[in-house]
Design a protein around this motif. Sequence first.
Motif, mmCIF file in Angstrom:
data_model
loop_
_atom_site.group_PDB
_atom_site.id
_atom_site.type_symbol
_atom_site.label_atom_id
_atom_site.label_comp_id
_atom_site.label_asym_id
_atom_site.label_seq_id
_atom_site.Cartn_x
_atom_site.Cartn_y
_atom_site.Cartn_z
ATOM 1 N N ARG A 1 1.677 -3.670 3.268
ATOM 2 C CA ARG A 1 1.475 -4.894 2.501
ATOM 3 C C ARG A 1 1.774 -4.603 1.033
ATOM 4 O O ARG A 1 1.798 -3.442 0.601
ATOM 5 N N ALA A 2 2.002 -5.642 0.260
ATOM 6 C CA ALA A 2 2.352 -5.471 -1.152
ATOM 7 C C ALA A 2 1.164 -4.925 -1.936
ATOM 8 O O ALA A 2 0.074 -5.488 -1.916
ATOM 9 N N GLU B 1 7.536 -3.486 -9.215
ATOM 10 C CA GLU B 1 6.201 -4.053 -9.358
ATOM 11 C C GLU B 1 5.293 -3.703 -8.187
ATOM 12 O O GLU B 1 4.098 -3.477 -8.360
ATOM 13 N N THR B 2 5.873 -3.679 -6.971
ATOM 14 C CA THR B 2 5.044 -3.473 -5.790
ATOM 15 C C THR B 2 5.660 -2.416 -4.881
ATOM 16 O O THR B 2 6.821 -2.046 -5.008
ATOM 17 N N THR B 3 4.850 -1.952 -3.955
ATOM 18 C CA THR B 3 5.304 -1.038 -2.920
ATOM 19 C C THR B 3 4.631 -1.416 -1.602
ATOM 20 O O THR B 3 3.513 -1.940 -1.588
ATOM 21 N N GLY B 4 5.326 -1.141 -0.517
ATOM 22 C CA GLY B 4 4.739 -1.315 0.812
ATOM 23 C C GLY B 4 4.487 0.023 1.472
ATOM 24 O O GLY B 4 4.399 0.109 2.698
ATOM 25 N N ASP C 1 6.430 -6.358 7.306
ATOM 26 C CA ASP C 1 6.443 -5.110 6.538
ATOM 27 C C ASP C 1 7.011 -5.377 5.152
ATOM 28 O O ASP C 1 8.145 -5.853 5.007
ATOM 29 N N HIS C 2 6.244 -5.054 4.118
ATOM 30 C CA HIS C 2 6.671 -5.320 2.748
ATOM 31 C C HIS C 2 7.553 -4.197 2.220
ATOM 32 O O HIS C 2 7.243 -3.011 2.392
ATOM 33 N N VAL C 3 8.657 -4.564 1.575
ATOM 34 C CA VAL C 3 9.521 -3.615 0.870
ATOM 35 C C VAL C 3 9.539 -4.026 -0.598
ATOM 36 O O VAL C 3 10.037 -5.103 -0.939
ATOM 37 N N GLY C 4 9.003 -3.165 -1.473
ATOM 38 C CA GLY C 4 8.889 -3.524 -2.875
ATOM 39 C C GLY C 4 10.152 -3.247 -3.671
ATOM 40 O O GLY C 4 10.553 -4.056 -4.504
ATOM 41 N N GLY D 1 4.415 6.571 5.024
ATOM 42 C CA GLY D 1 5.160 5.340 4.832
ATOM 43 C C GLY D 1 6.074 5.000 5.987
ATOM 44 O O GLY D 1 6.974 4.170 5.839
ATOM 45 N N GLU D 2 5.824 5.604 7.147
ATOM 46 C CA GLU D 2 6.705 5.372 8.298
ATOM 47 C C GLU D 2 6.314 4.109 9.063
ATOM 48 O O GLU D 2 5.136 3.787 9.187
ATOM 49 N N ASN D 3 7.331 3.411 9.570
ATOM 50 C CA ASN D 3 7.106 2.249 10.434
ATOM 51 C C ASN D 3 6.728 2.670 11.837
ATOM 52 O O ASN D 3 5.876 2.043 12.474
ATOM 53 N N LEU D 4 7.414 3.711 12.333
ATOM 54 C CA LEU D 4 7.147 4.208 13.675
ATOM 55 C C LEU D 4 6.652 5.650 13.582
ATOM 56 O O LEU D 4 7.368 6.530 13.094
ATOM 57 N N THR D 5 5.423 5.875 14.018
ATOM 58 C CA THR D 5 4.948 7.240 14.189
ATOM 59 C C THR D 5 5.268 7.630 15.622
ATOM 60 O O THR D 5 4.740 7.037 16.559
#
Length: 238
Positions: free
Chosen positions: A23-24, A33-36, A65-68, A105-109
Amino acid sequence: MTQQQHRPDATPPARVLSVNLGRAEPNPWKNAETTGFGKRPSADRVHVRAPGPKDGGLGSGLVGDHVGDRQNHGGDLQAVYAYGAEDLRRWAERLGRELPPGAFGENLTTEGVDLADCRLGERWRVGSTELVVTVPRMPCSTFRGWLGVRGWLRLFTQDGRPGTYLSVAVAGDLGAGDDIELLHRPDHGVSVADAFRAMTTDRDGAAALAPAGAHLAPGLRELVRAALAGTGREDRLF
């Protein structure tokens, strides 16, 4: 990966241990400004968009899934990031701290897959999606800041097991517990680890990636082209 596992004797079998969404959140470590980066496991199955008119203008990747920093992260070649649970456990022991799924920061573990040995361009089926191995993950200032480990970029680079990004060939849904089925593995022999070394500690060795040819992402292709310049072997990229 079913009958074509990277390690036929691998235990447990190749599967997704966790699907993680970010999330942002504020990003004080980069000009964004943001990171996911702070990803957390999803209890539900997640839809994965493929590039094209049906992506709603958001690009390919995991819904929710947020990408900042879209200039350096995300995009079709970096739509999904996979990192191995085995490597997370190894780092947790080395750093003396808990590293749950999503901590890098991985989407798939993943579990049961040697991601460093994956070939560029190999294709997976996960749930109803099909994903393609594209480029290794490059550590960045957000990664360093989030973990708060002194010298982290150097440590991660020297370890040489960066995990891999994947593009989305077929949209669909995936979730924790899904098998990772290897649909196709190119025979060029160029691995994620090979590409990572060429991008970091061994740029002079980039010419060795040439057999991957059409499976090279643009940045890797330029590294190889520069390494081959003047050798008379430039056509090896085609």
